[in-house]
Design a protein around this motif. Structure first.
Motif, mmCIF file in Angstrom:
data_model
loop_
_atom_site.group_PDB
_atom_site.id
_atom_site.type_symbol
_atom_site.label_atom_id
_atom_site.label_comp_id
_atom_site.label_asym_id
_atom_site.label_seq_id
_atom_site.Cartn_x
_atom_site.Cartn_y
_atom_site.Cartn_z
ATOM 1 N N LEU A 282 0.841 -1.203 0.000
ATOM 2 C CA LEU A 282 0.000 0.000 0.000
ATOM 3 C C LEU A 282 0.875 1.252 0.000
ATOM 4 O O LEU A 282 0.526 2.280 0.575
ATOM 5 C CB LEU A 282 -0.929 0.014 1.221
ATOM 6 N N GLY A 283 2.038 1.141 -0.640
ATOM 7 C CA GLY A 283 2.955 2.274 -0.720
ATOM 8 C C GLY A 283 3.810 2.475 0.502
ATOM 9 O O GLY A 283 4.649 3.372 0.525
ATOM 10 N N GLU A 284 3.624 1.666 1.548
ATOM 11 C CA GLU A 284 4.372 1.815 2.789
ATOM 12 C C GLU A 284 5.506 0.791 2.850
ATOM 13 O O GLU A 284 5.342 -0.340 2.411
ATOM 14 C CB GLU A 284 3.438 1.604 3.997
ATOM 15 N N PRO A 285 6.673 1.173 3.397
ATOM 16 C CA PRO A 285 7.785 0.220 3.512
ATOM 17 C C PRO A 285 7.379 -0.980 4.365
ATOM 18 O O PRO A 285 6.518 -0.883 5.233
ATOM 19 C CB PRO A 285 8.885 1.039 4.202
ATOM 20 N N GLY A 286 8.022 -2.110 4.105
ATOM 21 C CA GLY A 286 7.703 -3.302 4.881
ATOM 22 C C GLY A 286 8.126 -4.568 4.195
ATOM 23 O O GLY A 286 7.910 -5.664 4.712
ATOM 24 N N GLY A 287 8.740 -4.459 3.024
ATOM 25 C CA GLY A 287 9.166 -5.637 2.291
ATOM 26 C C GLY A 287 10.505 -5.413 1.631
ATOM 27 O O GLY A 287 11.174 -4.397 1.853
ATOM 28 N N THR A 288 10.908 -6.358 0.778
ATOM 29 C CA THR A 288 12.167 -6.290 0.054
ATOM 30 C C THR A 288 11.882 -5.960 -1.409
ATOM 31 O O THR A 288 11.046 -6.627 -2.028
ATOM 32 C CB THR A 288 12.907 -7.638 0.142
ATOM 33 N N PRO A 289 12.538 -4.943 -1.964
ATOM 34 C CA PRO A 289 12.313 -4.627 -3.390
ATOM 35 C C PRO A 289 12.571 -5.849 -4.270
ATOM 36 O O PRO A 289 13.532 -6.600 -4.056
ATOM 37 C CB PRO A 289 13.324 -3.514 -3.664
ATOM 38 N N ASN A 290 11.696 -6.048 -5.267
ATOM 39 C CA ASN A 290 11.792 -7.218 -6.136
ATOM 40 C C ASN A 290 11.504 -6.801 -7.577
ATOM 41 O O ASN A 290 10.475 -7.181 -8.146
ATOM 42 C CB ASN A 290 10.823 -8.302 -5.666
ATOM 43 N N PRO A 291 12.390 -6.005 -8.185
ATOM 44 C CA PRO A 291 12.128 -5.551 -9.554
ATOM 45 C C PRO A 291 12.084 -6.706 -10.551
ATOM 46 O O PRO A 291 11.323 -6.658 -11.526
ATOM 47 C CB PRO A 291 13.292 -4.600 -9.840
ATOM 48 N N ARG A 292 12.887 -7.740 -10.331
ATOM 49 C CA ARG A 292 12.878 -8.870 -11.260
ATOM 50 C C ARG A 292 11.526 -9.592 -11.213
ATOM 51 O O ARG A 292 10.974 -9.966 -12.261
ATOM 52 C CB ARG A 292 14.003 -9.835 -10.907
ATOM 53 N N GLY A 293 10.986 -9.802 -10.000
ATOM 54 C CA GLY A 293 9.688 -10.450 -9.890
ATOM 55 C C GLY A 293 8.578 -9.631 -10.527
ATOM 56 O O GLY A 293 7.691 -10.170 -11.194
ATOM 57 N N ALA A 294 8.616 -8.318 -10.342
ATOM 58 C CA ALA A 294 7.600 -7.448 -10.951
ATOM 59 C C ALA A 294 7.677 -7.505 -12.468
ATOM 60 O O ALA A 294 6.645 -7.554 -13.162
ATOM 61 C CB ALA A 294 7.776 -6.017 -10.454
ATOM 62 N N ALA A 295 8.895 -7.517 -13.008
ATOM 63 C CA ALA A 295 9.066 -7.571 -14.458
ATOM 64 C C ALA A 295 8.549 -8.889 -15.024
ATOM 65 O O ALA A 295 7.939 -8.926 -16.105
ATOM 66 C CB ALA A 295 10.542 -7.378 -14.811
ATOM 67 N N GLU A 296 8.792 -9.996 -14.315
ATOM 68 C CA GLU A 296 8.311 -11.293 -14.781
ATOM 69 C C GLU A 296 6.785 -11.349 -14.781
ATOM 70 O O GLU A 296 6.167 -11.857 -15.735
ATOM 71 C CB GLU A 296 8.877 -12.401 -13.893
ATOM 72 N N LEU A 297 6.142 -10.822 -13.737
ATOM 73 C CA LEU A 297 4.685 -10.783 -13.707
ATOM 74 C C LEU A 297 4.135 -9.925 -14.836
ATOM 75 O O LEU A 297 3.133 -10.278 -15.483
ATOM 76 C CB LEU A 297 4.205 -10.252 -12.353
ATOM 77 N N GLU A 298 4.789 -8.794 -15.087
ATOM 78 C CA GLU A 298 4.345 -7.896 -16.164
ATOM 79 C C GLU A 298 4.465 -8.590 -17.516
ATOM 80 O O GLU A 298 3.587 -8.461 -18.377
ATOM 81 C CB GLU A 298 5.173 -6.621 -16.132
ATOM 82 N N ARG A 299 5.552 -9.363 -17.698
ATOM 83 C CA ARG A 299 5.745 -10.080 -18.964
ATOM 84 C C ARG A 299 4.658 -11.142 -19.160
ATOM 85 O O ARG A 299 4.100 -11.280 -20.247
ATOM 86 C CB ARG A 299 7.125 -10.738 -18.964
ATOM 87 N N ARG A 300 4.353 -11.887 -18.099
ATOM 88 C CA ARG A 300 3.323 -12.929 -18.202
ATOM 89 C C ARG A 300 1.962 -12.329 -18.545
ATOM 90 O O ARG A 300 1.219 -12.867 -19.372
ATOM 91 C CB ARG A 300 3.224 -13.707 -16.891
ATOM 92 N N ALA A 301 1.607 -11.239 -17.888
ATOM 93 C CA ALA A 301 0.307 -10.615 -18.151
ATOM 94 C C ALA A 301 0.233 -10.105 -19.580
ATOM 95 O O ALA A 301 -0.802 -10.225 -20.244
ATOM 96 C CB ALA A 301 0.068 -9.477 -17.168
ATOM 97 N N ALA A 302 1.326 -9.527 -20.087
ATOM 98 C CA ALA A 302 1.326 -9.005 -21.459
ATOM 99 C C ALA A 302 1.141 -10.135 -22.471
ATOM 100 O O ALA A 302 0.559 -9.931 -23.549
ATOM 101 C CB ALA A 302 2.632 -8.265 -21.723
ATOM 102 N N ALA A 303 1.616 -11.349 -22.127
ATOM 103 C CA ALA A 303 1.503 -12.484 -23.043
ATOM 104 C C ALA A 303 0.158 -13.188 -22.936
ATOM 105 O O ALA A 303 -0.162 -14.037 -23.776
ATOM 106 C CB ALA A 303 2.631 -13.490 -22.767
ATOM 107 N N ALA A 304 -0.617 -12.854 -21.915
ATOM 108 C CA ALA A 304 -1.921 -13.504 -21.716
ATOM 109 C C ALA A 304 -2.930 -12.961 -22.724
ATOM 110 O O ALA A 304 -2.757 -11.867 -23.275
ATOM 111 C CB ALA A 304 -2.409 -13.255 -20.296
ATOM 112 N N PRO A 305 -4.002 -13.716 -23.001
ATOM 113 C CA PRO A 305 -5.040 -13.226 -23.913
ATOM 114 C C PRO A 305 -5.583 -11.871 -23.472
ATOM 115 O O PRO A 305 -5.971 -11.700 -22.318
ATOM 116 C CB PRO A 305 -6.124 -14.310 -23.823
ATOM 117 N N GLY A 306 -5.557 -10.919 -24.391
ATOM 118 C CA GLY A 306 -6.050 -9.577 -24.095
ATOM 119 C C GLY A 306 -5.119 -8.769 -23.217
ATOM 120 O O GLY A 306 -5.456 -7.661 -22.812
ATOM 121 N N GLY A 307 -3.933 -9.327 -22.896
ATOM 122 C CA GLY A 307 -2.996 -8.611 -22.035
ATOM 123 C C GLY A 307 -3.527 -8.383 -20.637
ATOM 124 O O GLY A 307 -3.066 -7.482 -19.932
ATOM 125 N N ARG A 308 -4.463 -9.225 -20.211
ATOM 126 C CA ARG A 308 -5.126 -9.040 -18.923
ATOM 127 C C ARG A 308 -4.569 -10.009 -17.895
ATOM 128 O O ARG A 308 -4.503 -11.222 -18.147
ATOM 129 C CB ARG A 308 -6.626 -9.274 -19.096
#
Length: 589
Positions: A282-308
């Protein structure tokens, strides 16, 4: 010879002398004759033959009975007894009661009065939204938990644990959408916790080894402070955390939670990716940054039908969903399952309510389980009849496969001949025990003599959708008085020949036929008696998503928000019916 008036006066005097049964009385027994020493001895002989724990229950909890002297046969036609002895000399009656009729006893128990429904003091109270009315509050005693709830819970979890042990556990493999621990539970006037079944931690207060699947997942405890009543924020944080793990199963119990997750993922996607990338919640600190994980999720969603984004794109190894599969859910789960992945299996959670269990699946049957006969005493009333206090009832060995019944239960938690308000459909038998599935609430629509229950609407829509090649997303119905009376509203997915993006809701005209022998016809006449059909008007399926958010904003918790076959709220009906119309009119202007 005494006159009728004298007899009436004599009877009234006897009743006054005996006194009113009082709010503690749950049963009335009429004895043809009573030799007190013999009667008392027979009671003691009966309980002495029982196991100590059972005898203690009988002596302590089954004492709210008023005994009257008289001839049971004289009352049989006016007050049919629930039980009559073989010689006809003893008869008793315990009326069937709904939750509303139990209300005064439940309120007194919640206010702290002792020995209202049982000799035990409730340890907490289950509160639920109530599918068709106000909030319910159900007392929970230690005996109920240990002898009713625990055996039921263990049986319910046994099937997924047996057939899918690698995906169904306490750790990060399981996303339990029902789980919602509270930092500060509300309390009743008696000072006892008052909370939903999904919020209760039954381990500490009852000394049990009882843990729900997913209870040890990283998201079981939130890493950042979130207000107990910020239900959507709490759910978001759990989903955001789970998105970084290899979740293999999802639990909803209430299938609406399973249906809403794909919609919520799409709404939250930009914020969710940013939080994962930055290591925030929710925008508040409390975890470990994970840019690689975010990029992988974004790639999977873009490859899904309708990009959804869908649950399948976030958790590609998802294998199991665990929720109700009958009733209205049976219309949309087959298509919804695709959003979770091609290899996902859906197993049914047991037909049950906060007041008590009904059935427990013993195998991989897709919708039903045998009655939990060791947990409660069950009685049934044919679903074609209305339940009254003196309705004749059937026991489980009287039930017929293929028929529908009102459920009445009695158990040592303090509910006796309690009308659950649910309809059970008997699928078949397992040995001598009926296998039942949840068919819908017992709510009756009878505006024009149609006598429709939820099960009739669901079965009729299933038949119509199959004939039209339409996949149903959701539905709700409402009858209104007056010449502008509105027809049912239901959401569906158009067939493949429809234009792109063809998931839509349809406003369908009344009319149609029942789906089985003796089932009512859907009403075909408006109030003035003239048959008419209204043209279908497309209504976006997103209207139901928006309706879910409205109910959440009104204070309901996500696990409490259930499908509504009959829509009782005129404001909600208006929002659903007019969804998107204001935006269209604005664009035209």
């Amino acid at each position: 010879m005494l006159s009728q008036r004298e007899l009436r006066e004599a009877l009234d005097a006897r009743v006054r002398a005996a006194g009113a049964p009082g709010p503690r009385a749950a049963a009335v027994a009429v004895l043809h004759s009573c030799e007190l020493p013999r009667f008392a001895q027979s009671v003691l002989d009966f309980t002495a033959a029982l196991a100590p724990d059972t005898a203690r229950t009988w002596l302590a909890d089954h004492t709210r009975t008023v005994f009257l002297a008289g001839n049971p046969r004289n009352l049989a036609s006016r007050l049919p007894p629930s039980f009559t002895s073989a010689d006809g000399r003893i008869a008793c009656t315990v009326p069937l009661r709904t939750h509303q009729e139990y209300g005064p006893w439940l309120a007194r128990s919640a206010e702290g009065e002792a020995r209202v429904l049982t000799s035990e003091t409730p340890r907490l109270f289950f509160t639920t939204s109530g599918s068709t009315g106000g909030r319910k509050r159900v007392p929970v005693t230690e005996s109920f938990v240990k002898r009713v709830y625990l055996p039921f819970f263990q049986g319910a979890m046994g099937v997924p644990a047996q057939y899918h042990p690698e995906v169904f556990g306490r750790g990060a493999v399981c996303l339990n959408l029902r789980h919602d621990r509270l930092a500060r539970p509300a309390v009743s006037a008696s000072g006892r916790p008052s909370l939903g079944p999904s919020q209760a931690d039954l381990r500490g207060g009852f000394g049990l080894r009882l843990e729900q699947p997913g209870s040890r997942a990283p998201w079981a405890e939130l890493p950042v402070p979130v207000d107990d009543h910020a239900y959507l924020d709490k759910l978001y944080v759990r989903i955001r955390m789970a998105a970084e793990h290899d979740v293999r199963s999802g639990i909803g119990h209430n299938p609406t939670m399973i249906a809403m997750l794909p919609e919520l993922l799409a709404q939250w996607w930009p914020d969710l990716l940013k939080d994962i990338r930055d290591g925030t919640h929710l925008g508040e600190p409390g975890g470990t940054p994970n840019p690689r994980g975010a990029a992988e999720l974004e790639r999977r969603a873009a490859a899904a039908p309708g990009g959804r984004p869908t649950p399948a794109t976030v958790w590609p190894r998802m294998r199991l969903l665990y929720c109700w599969t009958s009733g209205l859910a049976s219309l949309y789960l087959p298509r919804l399952k695709e959003a979770y992945g091609p290899d996902v299996v859906v197993l049914p959670t047991p037909p049950a309510a906060s007041e008590g269990p009904v059935g427990v699946p013993l195998d991989r049957h897709p919708t039903a389980g045998p009655l939990a006969v060791s947990c409660a005493l069950y009685e049934f009333v044919d679903a074609s009849q209305d339940v009254t206090p003196d309705s004749p009832t059937l026991l489980y060995d009287d039930l017929e496969p293929g028929r529908d019944y009102h459920v009445v239960l009695s158990h040592l938690g303090g509910l006796y001949r309690y009308v659950l308000g649910d309809i059970a459909h008997v699928v078949d038998r397992v040995g001598t025990v009926p296998r039942v599935e949840y068919a819908g609430r017992a709510t009756l629509s009878d505006a024009a003599g149609e006598r429709l229950r939820e099960l009739h609407v669901v079965r009729a829509v299933r038949e119509a959708a199959k004939a039209a090649g339409v996949d149903v997303v959701n539905l709700t119905c409402r009858t209104e008085d007056g010449p502008d009376r509105r027809p049912p509203l239901h959401a569906g997915r158009r067939p493949a020949s429809a234009p792109a993006g063809g998931r839509a809701a349809l406003l369908a005209g009344p009319g149609g036929r029942g789906t089985g022998p003796g089932e009512p016809r859907l009403p075909q006449r408006a109030v003035h008696g003239r048959p008419r059909r209204r043209p279908r008007r497309p209504v976006a399926a997103a209207a139901f998503t928006e309706h879910w958010h409205h109910r959440l904003a009104a204070g309901m918790r996500p696990p409490e928000i259930k499908d509504q076959v009959f829509q009782h709220d005129p404001a909600a009906w208006s929002r659903l019916r007019n969804h998107g119309r204001e935006r269209t009119e604005t664009r035209l202007a």
